[in-house]
Design a protein around this motif. Structure first.
Motif, PDB file in Angstrom:
ATOM      1  N   GLU A   1      -6.076  -2.328   5.209  1.00 41.94           N
ATOM      2  CA  GLU A   1      -7.354  -1.752   5.639  1.00 41.94           C
ATOM      3  C   GLU A   1      -7.308  -1.148   7.033  1.00 41.94           C
ATOM      4  OE1 GLU A   1     -10.215  -4.842   5.202  1.00 41.94           O
ATOM      5  OE2 GLU A   1     -10.448  -4.526   3.029  1.00 41.94           O
TER       6      GLU A   1
ATOM      7  N   ALA B   1       0.823  -1.219   0.000  1.00 35.40           N
ATOM      8  CA  ALA B   1       0.000   0.000   0.000  1.00 35.40           C
ATOM      9  C   ALA B   1       0.849   1.257   0.000  1.00 35.40           C
ATOM     10  CB  ALA B   1      -0.922   0.001   1.223  1.00 35.40           C
TER      11      ALA B   1
ATOM     12  N   LEU C   1      -4.377   6.167   5.377  1.00 31.86           N
ATOM     13  CA  LEU C   1      -4.944   6.020   4.037  1.00 31.86           C
ATOM     14  C   LEU C   1      -6.322   6.663   3.959  1.00 31.86           C
ATOM     15  CD1 LEU C   1      -3.946   2.306   3.313  1.00 31.86           C
ATOM     16  CD2 LEU C   1      -2.864   4.368   2.405  1.00 31.86           C
ATOM     17  N   TYR C   2      -7.125   6.464   4.978  1.00 29.18           N
ATOM     18  CA  TYR C   2      -8.469   7.059   4.994  1.00 29.18           C
ATOM     19  C   TYR C   2      -8.383   8.579   5.155  1.00 29.18           C
ATOM     20  CZ  TYR C   2      -9.846   2.200   5.737  1.00 29.18           C
ATOM     21  OH  TYR C   2     -10.021   0.850   5.600  1.00 29.18           O
TER      22      TYR C   2
ATOM     23  N   LYS D   1     -13.666   6.915   9.513  1.00 33.00           N
ATOM     24  CA  LYS D   1     -13.014   5.600   9.466  1.00 33.00           C
ATOM     25  C   LYS D   1     -11.589   5.689  10.000  1.00 33.00           C
ATOM     26  CE  LYS D   1     -15.663   3.692   5.570  1.00 33.00           C
ATOM     27  NZ  LYS D   1     -15.607   3.265   4.147  1.00 33.00           N
TER      28      LYS D   1
ATOM     29  N   PHE E   1      -5.245   6.358  -3.302  1.00 30.03           N
ATOM     30  CA  PHE E   1      -5.561   5.993  -1.921  1.00 30.03           C
ATOM     31  C   PHE E   1      -6.637   4.902  -1.881  1.00 30.03           C
ATOM     32  CE2 PHE E   1      -4.000  10.461  -1.218  1.00 30.03           C
ATOM     33  CZ  PHE E   1      -2.792  10.070  -0.658  1.00 30.03           C
ATOM     34  N   GLU E   2      -7.567   4.957  -2.824  1.00 27.35           N
ATOM     35  CA  GLU E   2      -8.592   3.912  -2.904  1.00 27.35           C
ATOM     36  C   GLU E   2      -7.978   2.563  -3.266  1.00 27.35           C
ATOM     37  OE1 GLU E   2     -11.231   5.746  -5.670  1.00 27.35           O
ATOM     38  OE2 GLU E   2     -12.514   6.618  -4.111  1.00 27.35           O
TER      39      GLU E   2
ATOM     40  N   ASN F   1     -14.647   8.994   5.427  1.00 25.40           N
ATOM     41  CA  ASN F   1     -13.279   8.482   5.534  1.00 25.40           C
ATOM     42  C   ASN F   1     -12.534   9.048   6.731  1.00 25.40           C
ATOM     43  OD1 ASN F   1     -12.793   6.548   3.317  1.00 25.40           O
ATOM     44  ND2 ASN F   1     -13.502   8.259   2.051  1.00 25.40           N
TER      45      ASN F   1
ATOM     46  N   ILE G   1      -6.121   1.179   0.066  1.00 28.22           N
ATOM     47  CA  ILE G   1      -6.899   0.762   1.242  1.00 28.22           C
ATOM     48  C   ILE G   1      -7.122  -0.747   1.313  1.00 28.22           C
ATOM     49  CG2 ILE G   1      -9.222   0.872   2.243  1.00 28.22           C
ATOM     50  CD1 ILE G   1      -9.113   3.926   1.727  1.00 28.22           C
TER      51      ILE G   1
END
Length: 591
Positions: free
Chosen positions: A254, A223, A259-260, A282, A246-247, A279, A250
């Motif tokens: 996760e 990632a 990242l969010y 999250k 970024f999508e 996001n 993830i």
């Protein structure tokens, strides 16, 4: 190669004996059109003169040093090392042969030589995988070659020579990644090189983007590669591409809150606050206390007119940790910003009473109280903070400004002069000197303000008549030089304007108008290439400046750099949407 052999050998030797070993800095500093740059100094083709080495030792705290010479040939390479003491006596001259296949053996031999010279016999080194991170000498060789670029930019703080390109560094690190995809060091160094080049505007966007895409193609399940590419696109204001990266990252990690958070920031820039809010929440769910993404969520709520929801966020953080001073401060500020000043002040006051360490509360409460007019209490809090951090420059400057606002300006010069005894950041130093002039020599400062008004009214000659005598008394007053540079440019006295602008930049390197006045003076002399270079340096120093970016785009267009002008115009457009006059300029630049 010679630089990195010595660098890595010393790093490994230090780790083995747990002692500090000094290294020579292979860089030279020079002035480049008002900007300080650093050039790599290539090692010589012969061993250094003994006299030079003894002089170096006399200027240092060390009793001896290790001198070396690296030579390459078609059959392989050879490294000659020797130890020299302050008396110029040479001992333990030793030759180490190096080929790609024997690289690790040679490095071990060099590390052992260094540890023995440091007084440690029979130091046991770890196995190849533990010591070097890989058992592939080709991967390590390319890593060393690529890391040279990383280290150069890092040590030069981005101020590399103009002709430097990171392409060879990226290529070497990419080769290392391909040789051993399981070894993280070259992959992470490549990502770091991309970040540094983006931040310092080194190389082209195409080089950086291509390097990141190639690295991701070799390590597609990490990632961090997509994260770095997302950061890169964000720096170019290509927020859609940034969000896409970024999508992609993830699903690969996760549980990583960053990242969010970064996806949320990209979505905010795309005008998608609802997605950004999801996001940010999250990210907060995945973060440990104090949950730093709370601030991003708070900023988002304020931006969409939901500032009344922000206090609840900080109350939640306080419930999780009632000693979280930052949360108390932010709750107080949120209440004040939503027209609940009385409640906000209660939060500050309760925090002062109940927190075990309330210093940060005093630090943040003081400027609010000063703005409100409660000068005595504000000054008390500043003084409490200064008792703990008596040489904090930002704190000292706020205190001095509050003394002036409290009609105790006669006390401010002492604080300002104390500040000038510190190692101040140049921009702060410029403003400290300016405030000192305005408190110590108010009539002369007023004369500069009157001259500035005359320039605005078109009386340039009158302004210059007022300003010329003040040069003797106010040589360190950046505001005077800003008015002088502007006046000379208005009078088309380009050489004098250039001289004043250079003085202004020297005094206050973070002053946006300084660079624009300097570029204007150069362009007035038909020195358009120099004007472009000056503005490029300026944008590197003040990366978020729309004014400098716009002037750089126009300068690029003037000298035929149409592609760069278009790229800059595209980056500036989101920031200038509320300026229809400037949007027309951007339209012309993008043609």
């Amino acid at each position: 190669m010679a630089r990195q052999l010595s660098h890595f050998a010393v790093e490994y030797a230090q780790a083995a004996i747990q002692e500090q070993i000094g290294q020579v800095n292979y860089m030279a500093q020079f002035d480049d059109q008002g900007a300080t740059r650093y050039a790599l100094v290539n090692p010589s083709e012969e061993l250094n003169e003994i006299e030079m080495l003894t002089q170096l030792l006399e200027q240092s705290e060390f009793d001896s040093l290790i001198d070396g010479l690296y030579r390459e040939s078609e059959l392989g390479s050879e490294l000659t090392v020797r130890t020299v003491n302050k008396a110029g006596e040479v001992s333990n001259e030793h030759a180490i042969s190096i080929t790609n296949a024997t690289l690790f053996t040679a490095l071990r031999e060099l590390v052992t030589y260094i540890t023995k010279a440091a007084g440690h016999e029979n130091v046991k080194l770890e196995g190849d995988m533990d010591l070097f991170g890989t058992d592939n000498p080709e991967a390590f060789l390319n890593f060393m070659l690529g890391f040279d670029s990383v280290q150069y930019i890092e040590r030069a703080q981005g101020q590399v020579v103009r002709e430097f390109t990171p392409q060879s560094g990226f290529d070497a690190l990419q080769s290392a990644v391909e040789s051993d995809a399981d070894w993280e060091a070259p992959f992470l160094s490549l990502l770091n090189l991309a970040r540094m080049c983006t931040a310092a505007r080194i190389g082209t966007a195409e080089i950086i983007e291509g390097a990141l895409q190639k690295a991701i193609s070799v390590v597609p399940k990490d990632a961090r590669g997509y994260f770095a590419l997302g950061e890169f696109y964000g720096a170019l204001n290509e927020h859609q591409k940034s969000a896409e990266m970024f999508e992609k990252a993830i699903p690969l990690d996760e549980d990583e809150p960053a990242l969010y958070t970064r996806l949320g920031l990209a979505q905010m820039n795309l005008g998608m606050p609802a997605n950004a809010e999801r996001n940010f929440r999250k990210a907060i769910d995945r973060e440990l206390e104090p949950k730093p993404s709370t601030q991003y969520l708070a900023d988002m709520l304020v931006s969409v007119g939901r500032g009344h929801e922000v206090p609840a966020l900080w109350k939640e953080r306080i419930e999780a940790d009632d000693q979280n001073a930052d949360a108390h401060v932010r709750l107080g500020i949120a209440l004040i910003n939503t027209d609940q000043a009385e409640e906000g002040e209660k939060v500050f006051d309760n925090a002062l009473e109940n927190l075990e360490d309330a210093l940060v509360v005093k630090r943040m409460y003081a400027p609010y109280l000063a703005q409100k007019g409660d000068m005595d209490r504000a000054l008390d809090f500043y003084e409490d903070c200064l008792d703990v951090a008596p040489t904090d420059p930002g704190l000292m400057y706020e205190y001095a400004q509050t003394l002036v606002a409290a009609n105790r300006g006669f006390e401010a010069p002492r604080v300002l002069r104390d500040m000038l005894q510190l190692q101040l950041e140049p921009n702060l130093r410029a403003n400290v000197l300016a405030t000192l002039v305005e408190t110590d020599q108010p009539k002369r400062a007023e004369a500069v303000q009157l001259a500035a008004q005359k320039v605005e009214e078109g009386d340039v000659e009158g302004a210059l008549r007022e300003l010329r005598p003040l040069k003797t008394w106010l040589g360190d007053y950046w505001k005077m030089w800003a008015v002088i540079a502007n006046a000379y440019n208005a009078a088309e006295e380009w050489r004098d304007a250039e001289e004043a602008a250079v003085k202004l930049v020297d005094l206050y390197p973070g002053c946006e108008p300084a660079y624009i006045e300097y570029a204007t003076a150069l362009a007035g002399q038909e020195r358009h290439e120099e004007a472009y270079q000056a503005l490029a340096v300026a944008l590197n120093r003040i990366s978020g400046s729309a004014a400098i970016g716009l002037n750089l785009a126009m300068a690029a267009k003037k000298i035929g750099r149409d592609d760069e002008a278009k790229m800059l115009a595209g980056q500036l457009r989101p920031a200038l949407q509320q300026r229809p006059d400037l949007i027309q300029v951007l339209d012309q630049l993008e043609k």
